[in-house]
Design a protein around this motif. Structure first.
Motif, PDB file in Angstrom:
ATOM      1  N   UNK A   1       0.830  -1.216   0.000  1.00  0.00           N
ATOM      2  CA  UNK A   1       0.000   0.000   0.000  1.00  0.00           C
ATOM      3  C   UNK A   1       0.863   1.265   0.000  1.00  0.00           C
ATOM      4  N   UNK A   2       0.414   2.243  -0.747  1.00  0.00           N
ATOM      5  CA  UNK A   2       1.085   3.557  -0.807  1.00  0.00           C
ATOM      6  C   UNK A   2       2.415   3.528  -1.564  1.00  0.00           C
ATOM      7  N   UNK A   3       2.675   2.424  -2.292  1.00  0.00           N
ATOM      8  CA  UNK A   3       3.911   2.318  -3.073  1.00  0.00           C
ATOM      9  C   UNK A   3       3.572   2.512  -4.547  1.00  0.00           C
TER      10      UNK A   3
ATOM     11  N   UNK B   1      10.257  15.352 -21.272  1.00  0.00           N
ATOM     12  CA  UNK B   1       8.997  15.152 -21.991  1.00  0.00           C
ATOM     13  C   UNK B   1       8.140  14.048 -21.368  1.00  0.00           C
ATOM     14  N   UNK B   2       8.761  13.181 -20.585  1.00  0.00           N
ATOM     15  CA  UNK B   2       8.024  12.113 -19.901  1.00  0.00           C
ATOM     16  C   UNK B   2       7.386  12.583 -18.596  1.00  0.00           C
ATOM     17  N   UNK B   3       7.577  13.863 -18.277  1.00  0.00           N
ATOM     18  CA  UNK B   3       6.949  14.413 -17.076  1.00  0.00           C
ATOM     19  C   UNK B   3       7.611  13.997 -15.784  1.00  0.00           C
ATOM     20  N   UNK B   4       8.881  13.575 -15.869  1.00  0.00           N
ATOM     21  CA  UNK B   4       9.543  13.001 -14.698  1.00  0.00           C
ATOM     22  C   UNK B   4       9.789  14.046 -13.607  1.00  0.00           C
ATOM     23  N   UNK B   5      10.081  15.292 -14.002  1.00  0.00           N
ATOM     24  CA  UNK B   5      10.321  16.342 -13.005  1.00  0.00           C
ATOM     25  C   UNK B   5       9.018  16.750 -12.319  1.00  0.00           C
ATOM     26  N   UNK B   6       7.943  16.857 -13.111  1.00  0.00           N
ATOM     27  CA  UNK B   6       6.629  17.136 -12.512  1.00  0.00           C
ATOM     28  C   UNK B   6       6.235  16.032 -11.543  1.00  0.00           C
ATOM     29  N   UNK B   7       6.533  14.785 -11.915  1.00  0.00           N
ATOM     30  CA  UNK B   7       6.201  13.646 -11.051  1.00  0.00           C
ATOM     31  C   UNK B   7       6.866  13.785  -9.687  1.00  0.00           C
ATOM     32  N   UNK B   8       8.168  14.056  -9.682  1.00  0.00           N
ATOM     33  CA  UNK B   8       8.898  14.155  -8.418  1.00  0.00           C
ATOM     34  C   UNK B   8       8.380  15.324  -7.575  1.00  0.00           C
ATOM     35  N   UNK B   9       8.147  16.468  -8.214  1.00  0.00           N
ATOM     36  CA  UNK B   9       7.649  17.644  -7.476  1.00  0.00           C
ATOM     37  C   UNK B   9       6.254  17.379  -6.904  1.00  0.00           C
ATOM     38  N   UNK B  10       5.386  16.772  -7.702  1.00  0.00           N
ATOM     39  CA  UNK B  10       4.020  16.505  -7.242  1.00  0.00           C
ATOM     40  C   UNK B  10       3.999  15.414  -6.172  1.00  0.00           C
ATOM     41  N   UNK B  11       4.884  14.441  -6.307  1.00  0.00           N
ATOM     42  CA  UNK B  11       4.959  13.393  -5.293  1.00  0.00           C
ATOM     43  C   UNK B  11       5.438  13.975  -3.967  1.00  0.00           C
TER      44      UNK B  11
ATOM     45  N   UNK C   1       3.857  15.683   1.740  1.00  0.00           N
ATOM     46  CA  UNK C   1       3.716  16.619   2.862  1.00  0.00           C
ATOM     47  C   UNK C   1       2.525  16.261   3.752  1.00  0.00           C
ATOM     48  N   UNK C   2       1.466  15.717   3.125  1.00  0.00           N
ATOM     49  CA  UNK C   2       0.300  15.331   3.926  1.00  0.00           C
ATOM     50  C   UNK C   2       0.186  13.825   4.117  1.00  0.00           C
ATOM     51  N   UNK C   3       0.961  13.054   3.341  1.00  0.00           N
ATOM     52  CA  UNK C   3       0.939  11.594   3.461  1.00  0.00           C
ATOM     53  C   UNK C   3       2.390  11.092   3.493  1.00  0.00           C
ATOM     54  N   UNK C   4       3.094  11.242   4.616  1.00  0.00           N
ATOM     55  CA  UNK C   4       4.534  10.936   4.678  1.00  0.00           C
ATOM     56  C   UNK C   4       4.883   9.460   4.563  1.00  0.00           C
TER      57      UNK C   4
END
Length: 395
Positions: free
Chosen positions: A216-218, A228-238, A243-246
């Protein structure tokens, strides 16, 4: 019937298009009525009666140059091999090595091409505008500079020259083309490509999904480590979701030019304990099995996305971006979730929602598995391709 398959990157570890090329080659070689030959560009040149591999160009600048300039030695090698084979049909895939030279060598032969991405209708292959919104029509004069996105002006203009010439050659020499999604077929039709047909990729036969190993949560990402694969957005959004689900964890599998920058970003966000880079992996089954969901955050237009298909075959929900094939494969709230990569916080909200609703993982996964089973039948696909070969060769 003799069929010659051509790709610009003769490497299994290169990406989805290359993996499809070798899967198609294997399946065609199993057909008793066909004789299969292959030609491509790789790290080391080699030659046999059935295969010719020429050394590929490593430099991006040189590759762009040789896409529009004639190379007599490469032409001679390709033409000599084709004359020795005398194929009834030539099946092209990606053509980003010696493009002009290659097409000239194909003159007077029957040619089919699989269009693997939006590079056929956009100089950058991203088919998005500067605001990260998908282009509704494909590159045209009205949105000329909007497609520039991350590239500097000189590189973009060079790519545009290559794109214009390549598209001209494709329309001149290719009699029929395949695309892995109905949406890409629509774009190709709009740009007057010859007889575009939807031909799905091949699915893996994995059996029924298993859910007993889920952590769970993985969450899991697999693919090229490029912007172009959105990898930087992924890390920032994760990191935002963390912050609310450590208790959240993310595993990232893949290699790419942005790996160094990605490591720096993970350190800057202090996410080393929760985001793990594991590099390129030859088999992803164990990672799918442990994941509660797979994230597909591409900011460019994806023609299909084999990772999404593999995830759904493993019975794992997919959180995908709202551009290209994710909106076709993923049904919001049924097989997964859709987010907008141009909206800050959109992906983080989806990650948090799925983490808070673990009871949806299994029904989402089963619905995704059922959808792929309905969408793709490998035997039907290979027979469609062979029928097109026969029709083209007969004309």
């Amino acid at each position: 019937m003799k069929v010659l398959l051509i790709t610009d990157n003769y490497s299994l570890s290169a990406g989805g298009a290359e993996n499809y090329f070798f899967e198609l080659k294997k399946r065609l070689e199993a057909e008793p009525t066909l004789a299969i030959f292959s030609l491509g560009f790789g790290e080391k040149p080699s030659h046999s009666p059935t295969t010719l591999i020429l050394k590929k160009i490593q430099s991006n600048i040189k590759r762009l140059l040789w896409q529009i300039v004639f190379h007599p030695l490469v032409y001679f090698r390709i033409r000599q091999f084709i004359k020795a084979v005398q194929p009834d049909v030539i099946h092209l895939h990606n053509v980003k090595q010696y493009t002009f030279t290659l097409f000239l060598a194909l003159r007077h032969y029957r040619v089919i091409q699989t269009i693997h991405d939006y590079g056929a209708v956009c100089p950058t292959a991203h088919n998005i505008h500067r605001d990260l919104r998908p282009c509704a029509t494909g590159w045209r004069r009205a949105c000329f500079w909007q497609h520039q996105v991350k590239f500097n002006r000189i590189i973009y203009l060079a790519q545009t020259c290559v794109h214009v010439l390549t598209q001209y050659l494709q329309k001149k020499f290719v009699q029929l083309c395949f695309a892995p999604s109905p949406e890409l077929v629509t774009y190709l039709t709009h740009h007057q490509f010859s007889q575009p047909h939807y031909i799905p990729p091949f699915k893996k036969n994995l059996g029924l999904p298993q859910f007993n190993l889920i952590e769970p949560n993985h969450f899991f990402f697999a693919g090229q480590l490029g912007a172009h694969k959105g990898i930087f957005q992924l890390v920032k959004e994760f990191a935002q979701a963390y912050q609310s689900r450590p208790f959240l964890k993310l595993t990232i599998a893949g290699e790419g030019a942005s790996k160094g920058k990605l490591k720096k970003l993970i350190h800057a966000l202090k996410m080393q304990k929760n985001i793990h880079l594991i590099g390129w992996q030859p088999c992803l089954n164990d990672y799918y099995q442990r994941a509660c969901a797979v994230i597909f955050p591409s900011v460019w237009m994806e023609a299909f996305g084999l990772i999404m298909m593999d995830s759904m075959l493993q019975g794992r929900p997919v959180i995908g971006s709202n551009r290209g094939s994710p909106t076709w494969l993923i049904e919001e709230g049924v097989t997964g979730l859709i987010f907008d990569p141009s909206e800050v916080g959109s992906l983080a909200k989806k990650i948090i929602w799925l983490a808070d609703h673990p009871e949806t993982i299994k029904p989402f996964g089963l619905a995704g598995y059922a959808k792929i089973q309905k969408l793709i039948d490998n035997e039907t696909t290979i027979q469609q391709i062979i029928t097109h070969y026969q029709n083209i060769a007969a004309h």
